[in-house]
Write a protein that holds these residues in place. Structure first.
Motif, mmCIF file in Angstrom:
data_model
loop_
_atom_site.group_PDB
_atom_site.id
_atom_site.type_symbol
_atom_site.label_atom_id
_atom_site.label_comp_id
_atom_site.label_asym_id
_atom_site.label_seq_id
_atom_site.Cartn_x
_atom_site.Cartn_y
_atom_site.Cartn_z
ATOM 1 N N ILE A 6 0.955 -0.962 -0.071
ATOM 2 C CA ILE A 6 -0.035 0.016 0.031
ATOM 3 C C ILE A 6 0.571 1.363 -0.177
ATOM 4 O O ILE A 6 1.727 1.237 1.296
ATOM 5 N N GLY A 80 -2.875 -1.337 -3.662
ATOM 6 C CA GLY A 80 -3.790 -0.184 -2.262
ATOM 7 C C GLY A 80 -3.045 1.375 -2.391
ATOM 8 O O GLY A 80 -2.131 1.551 -2.786
ATOM 9 N N VAL A 109 -4.561 -0.609 -9.095
ATOM 10 C CA VAL A 109 -5.461 -0.476 -8.804
ATOM 11 C C VAL A 109 -6.886 -0.746 -8.907
ATOM 12 O O VAL A 109 -6.754 -0.018 -10.374
ATOM 13 N N GLN A 113 -9.108 -0.504 -4.148
ATOM 14 C CA GLN A 113 -8.433 -0.500 -3.254
ATOM 15 C C GLN A 113 -7.235 1.037 -3.245
ATOM 16 O O GLN A 113 -6.375 1.013 -3.133
ATOM 17 N N CYS A 173 -7.559 -4.680 0.641
ATOM 18 C CA CYS A 173 -6.603 -5.260 -0.608
ATOM 19 C C CYS A 173 -5.924 -5.959 -0.195
ATOM 20 O O CYS A 173 -5.908 -6.611 -1.397
#
Length: 195
Positions: A6, A80, A109, A113, A173
């Motif tokens: 992320i 993410g 993504v 997300q 995610c």
């Protein structure tokens, strides 16, 4: 168990490092040191409705445009994206589209997300989600108000006023991670007797 990658992006000086440190359970004060390129925090996040945790790499991305040469490596394999900004700052409000352009157009993504965290958004304000054409199609991006104390000392010092908390976002995610989708498909095939 697959690691979830992320990225947290947004204007420089907004407090992304303070947020990422706090999400990682690190409440030390590092002063106002700007992030050079990117800093990766490895943390474990509890799954919703489960007693297990997931490994997350939280990529704290510098808001300084001079590091944009690093962005392709950051978007590669991204699961993410958190865009952080201060809605009271007109310039930062305009920069949100820059961050979406740089990261949503160059990664895989999808809706669910990507989230926008609006710092210190009044609790009575609930902006509608933004629709954005990303690499994978139209993304529906929720805007969530996030309040954080100036010197957070515990996770309770970060408040989310919306349906998308840090834990629920990381969980989504994880569940949308391609490796986990394959496992779910295999589980479904096994349960259906198609192994």
């Amino acid at each position: 168990m697959s690691t979830v990658k992320i990225a947290m992006v947004g204007p420089k000086g907004i407090g992304k490092s303070v947020l990422s440190n706090a999400l990682a359970g690190d409440f030390s004060s590092y002063g106002d040191m700007p992030t050079v390129g990117v800093r990766i925090r490895e943390i474990r996040v509890p799954l919703l409705n489960d007693y297990s945790t997931i490994p997350v790499e939280l990529w704290d991305v510098s808001g300084d445009i001079k590091y944009e040469h690093c962005w392709p490596a950051i978007t590669d394999g991204l699961n993410g994206l958190i865009i952080v900004y201060n809605p009271k700052n007109q310039m930062q409000s305009k920069e949100v589209s820059l961050w979406m352009e740089a990261f949503c157009k160059n990664s895989d993504v999808t809706s669910g997300q990507v989230v926008i965290w609006a710092l210190n958004l009044p609790t009575d304000q609930s902006p509608p989600p933004i629709k954005y054409e990303g690499k994978t199609g139209t993304l529906r991006i929720p805007i969530v108000g996030v309040s954080i104390s100036e010197n957070p000392k515990a996770n309770e010092d970060i408040q989310f006023n919306g349906d998308v908390s840090w834990q629920s976002f990381a969980d989504a995610c994880y569940r949308m991670h391609p490796d986990n989708q394959e496992l779910e498909d295999e589980d479904d095939a096994f349960l259906d007797g198609n192994n």
